[in-house]
Design a protein around this motif. Structure first.
Motif, PDB file in Angstrom:
ATOM      1  N   VAL A 111     -38.284 -21.500  28.753  1.00 48.36           N
ATOM      2  CA  VAL A 111     -37.185 -21.594  29.722  1.00 48.36           C
ATOM      3  C   VAL A 111     -37.424 -22.609  30.840  1.00 48.36           C
ATOM      4  CG1 VAL A 111     -36.399 -19.231  29.273  1.00 48.36           C
ATOM      5  CG2 VAL A 111     -37.996 -19.637  31.165  1.00 48.36           C
ATOM      6  N   THR A 112     -38.672 -22.997  31.098  1.00 45.89           N
ATOM      7  CA  THR A 112     -38.935 -23.957  32.180  1.00 45.89           C
ATOM      8  C   THR A 112     -38.610 -25.379  31.730  1.00 45.89           C
ATOM      9  OG1 THR A 112     -41.269 -23.936  31.504  1.00 45.89           O
ATOM     10  CG2 THR A 112     -40.672 -22.577  33.402  1.00 45.89           C
ATOM     11  N   PRO A 113     -38.323 -26.282  32.675  1.00 39.70           N
ATOM     12  CA  PRO A 113     -37.880 -27.637  32.324  1.00 39.70           C
ATOM     13  C   PRO A 113     -38.954 -28.447  31.595  1.00 39.70           C
ATOM     14  CG  PRO A 113     -37.429 -27.147  34.641  1.00 39.70           C
ATOM     15  CD  PRO A 113     -38.281 -26.050  34.127  1.00 39.70           C
ATOM     16  N   PRO A 243     -35.980 -36.588  42.979  1.00 39.27           N
ATOM     17  CA  PRO A 243     -36.398 -37.562  41.972  1.00 39.27           C
ATOM     18  C   PRO A 243     -37.319 -38.651  42.533  1.00 39.27           C
ATOM     19  CG  PRO A 243     -34.054 -37.110  41.742  1.00 39.27           C
ATOM     20  CD  PRO A 243     -34.511 -36.442  43.005  1.00 39.27           C
ATOM     21  N   ALA A 244     -37.067 -39.103  43.770  1.00 44.59           N
ATOM     22  CA  ALA A 244     -37.914 -40.144  44.379  1.00 44.59           C
ATOM     23  C   ALA A 244     -39.327 -39.624  44.606  1.00 44.59           C
ATOM     24  CB  ALA A 244     -37.301 -40.624  45.694  1.00 44.59           C
ATOM     25  N   LEU A 245     -39.444 -38.379  45.086  1.00 41.07           N
ATOM     26  CA  LEU A 245     -40.775 -37.793  45.304  1.00 41.07           C
ATOM     27  C   LEU A 245     -41.504 -37.563  43.984  1.00 41.07           C
ATOM     28  CD1 LEU A 245     -42.159 -36.945  48.016  1.00 41.07           C
ATOM     29  CD2 LEU A 245     -39.729 -37.390  48.262  1.00 41.07           C
ATOM     30  N   CYS A 274     -34.616 -27.207  39.995  1.00 41.65           N
ATOM     31  CA  CYS A 274     -35.000 -28.615  39.858  1.00 41.65           C
ATOM     32  C   CYS A 274     -34.260 -29.308  38.716  1.00 41.65           C
ATOM     33  CB  CYS A 274     -36.509 -28.754  39.679  1.00 41.65           C
ATOM     34  SG  CYS A 274     -37.167 -27.888  38.247  1.00 41.65           S
ATOM     35  N   GLU A 275     -33.652 -28.518  37.817  1.00 38.32           N
ATOM     36  CA  GLU A 275     -32.894 -29.105  36.707  1.00 38.32           C
ATOM     37  C   GLU A 275     -31.641 -29.838  37.184  1.00 38.32           C
ATOM     38  OE1 GLU A 275     -32.662 -26.501  33.059  1.00 38.32           O
ATOM     39  OE2 GLU A 275     -33.510 -25.044  34.457  1.00 38.32           O
ATOM     40  N   ASP A 276     -31.183 -29.531  38.392  1.00 37.65           N
ATOM     41  CA  ASP A 276     -29.938 -30.114  38.892  1.00 37.65           C
ATOM     42  C   ASP A 276     -29.966 -31.642  38.884  1.00 37.65           C
ATOM     43  OD1 ASP A 276     -27.297 -29.760  40.242  1.00 37.65           O
ATOM     44  OD2 ASP A 276     -28.322 -30.835  41.852  1.00 37.65           O
ATOM     45  N   GLU A 277     -31.116 -32.233  39.216  1.00 38.98           N
ATOM     46  CA  GLU A 277     -31.244 -33.690  39.197  1.00 38.98           C
ATOM     47  C   GLU A 277     -32.196 -34.162  38.096  1.00 38.98           C
ATOM     48  OE1 GLU A 277     -30.868 -35.942  43.117  1.00 38.98           O
ATOM     49  OE2 GLU A 277     -31.757 -34.054  43.776  1.00 38.98           O
ATOM     50  N   GLY A 278     -32.412 -33.306  37.117  1.00 39.77           N
ATOM     51  CA  GLY A 278     -33.235 -33.687  35.981  1.00 39.77           C
ATOM     52  C   GLY A 278     -34.714 -33.848  36.297  1.00 39.77           C
TER      53      GLY A 278
END
Length: 444
Positions: A111-113, A243-245, A274-278
């Motif tokens: 289930v984790t990204p 995403p930048a970090l 965290c899935e919201d921005e991939g």
């Protein structure tokens, strides 16, 4: 089906006489440092209702701080935990292991990204998971520095107090704290000086600049961030920040840790925020919603990072307790069967629609934010200056409590009312709770 009627009912004042009797006993026996939001003593809870010892039924917009997402007595959780309880309560996984621990780790890998090879280690609490993520990152990178963010919250143990931003009540008088912890700005859109539209790129550039100049990227073992900051005020970092970090971490051999303890397990409308921005973290820490109310936590991540710690370097007597593991398997089963991520998105639609309308009506509401069933309003004395209104926030919460709605406050400035309803709450109760908030706003 829930065992408790899913309707609000007030038969006494809140708190009632039996709760007040128990509160007197509590005051005599329980350490004063352990606080409570609302001194009503629970007798039963499930679905969207908490019933107290006086027979009052309160609408639950707290979920035990995002824990009972599947309800406080979900059928699959109770069934699996009860069966395990009858077989054995404990052997210690580090002495004689058992299948439940392994199966929880298998489910976490699913289930984790990310589709990379993953492993997990199980613990008891969110703070413990964060501490162990730091241990693993340091072991893997052979570095010491840990970077955290303004408004972040990671726990109350010595190391996690150092990681946590807010002094009172979490850190005040409890030092000295663990060294090699560095704090940088976070992308708090509502309060960003040049406006939310510039926040993501400016805040990430500022944070990366500070890390590079003040610490040195080569010295950093881990960057730890909540993808939606919880205790700090339900702050969604502005788009582009995470995403930048994550890219900066990857480019510099830094372990990127997503602290999903409050935001994980379908709470924000996805399995993980965290899935919201991939964003695919190297390590992800979980607790709260993982086991339907039983104490369990995990660190899950890239297999090569998780395997960096030597044998015996991770663990704890109760970590991955068999009854808690059984409960976790029941909670994950429930989330999948009921598609609770979709339920959370529906809760967001209902709540944000109503709260946005209230913001138009009441200048006290400066901001409406959050995702899924992790929604908040930030209260201000003046919309121009954005001066926090902690007194009004406390008064609003108190008015909601008196009317039979359990709500929580949070925020670095104590001016955020946060809503964490169980993901299984009925829409009628959700709307009734919002009615109570509206009435409370009118009085405050």
């Amino acid at each position: 089906m829930t065992a408790i009627p899913q309707e609000r009912r007030l038969v006494t004042a809140v708190p009632g006489p039996k709760s007040q009797e128990l509160q007197a006993r509590r005051t005599a026996a329980v350490a004063g440092g352990v606080g409570s939001v609302l001194p009503v003593f629970a007798a039963r809870a499930d679905g969207g209702i908490l019933e107290d010892v006086d027979g009052n039924r309160l609408i639950d917009f707290g979920s035990g701080i995002a824990v009972t997402s599947v309800g406080a007595s979900a059928e699959a959780v109770v069934r699996r935990a009860s069966a395990q309880l009858a077989d054995f309560t404990h052997t210690c996984f580090m002495v004689t292991p058992y299948e439940g621990y392994v199966e929880v780790c298998e489910r976490l890998a699913e289930v984790t990204p990310g589709d990379h090879a993953k492993k997990s280690a199980l613990f008891n609490s969110g703070a413990e998971a964060v501490e162990n993520a730091v241990k693993i990152a340091r072991s893997y990178t052979k570095r010491q520095a840990v970077v955290v963010f303004d408004h972040g919250y990671h726990g109350r143990t010595n190391l996690t107090m150092a990681l946590t931003a807010k002094n009172m009540p979490y850190k005040n008088g409890f030092g000295p704290f663990a060294p090699e912890v560095y704090r940088v700005p976070v992308a708090y859109g509502y309060r960003w000086p040049t406006g939310p539209e510039n926040c993501g790129p400016e805040a990430s550039a500022q944070a990366i600049d500070q890390i590079s100049k003040q610490i040195g990227a080569d010295n950093v073992a881990a960057i730890i961030i909540e993808p939606v900051l919880g205790e700090g005020g339900f702050i969604e970092p502005a788009k582009g920040f995470l995403p930048a970090l994550a890219k900066f971490a990857k480019d510099n051999g830094i372990v990127f840790v997503a602290d999903e303890i409050q935001s994980g397990f379908c709470r924000t409308g996805q399995w993980f925020a965290c899935e919201d921005e991939g964003v695919v973290p190297d390590l992800i820490t979980t607790a709260k919603g993982i086991a339907g109310g039983l104490p369990l936590a995990a660190v899950t991540g890239r297999a090569e990072i998780m395997d960096a710690a030597h044998s015996g370097g991770l663990g704890g007597t109760y970590g991955g307790n068999p009854v808690a593991c059984a409960a976790a398997l029941g909670a994950i089963e429930t989330m999948r069967e009921l598609d609770l991520a979709a339920k959370a998105r529906r809760i967001e639609t209902v709540m944000k629609g109503r709260l946005a309308a209230l913001r138009e009506k009441y200048d006290l509401i400066g901001d409406v934010r959050g995702r899924g069933a992790m929604i908040a309003i930030e209260l201000v004395k003046n919309r121009e200056t954005k001066e926090p209104a902690p007194e009004a926030t406390a008064a609003l919460a108190k008015a909601c409590h008196a009317a039979g709605l359990l709500v929580l406050t949070c925020g670095t400035y104590g001016n955020v009312l946060r809503f964490l309803p169980p993901l299984v709450i009925g829409e009628d109760l959700l709307n009734e709770g919002l009615d109570i908030i509206e009435q409370a706003l009118a009085t405050v």
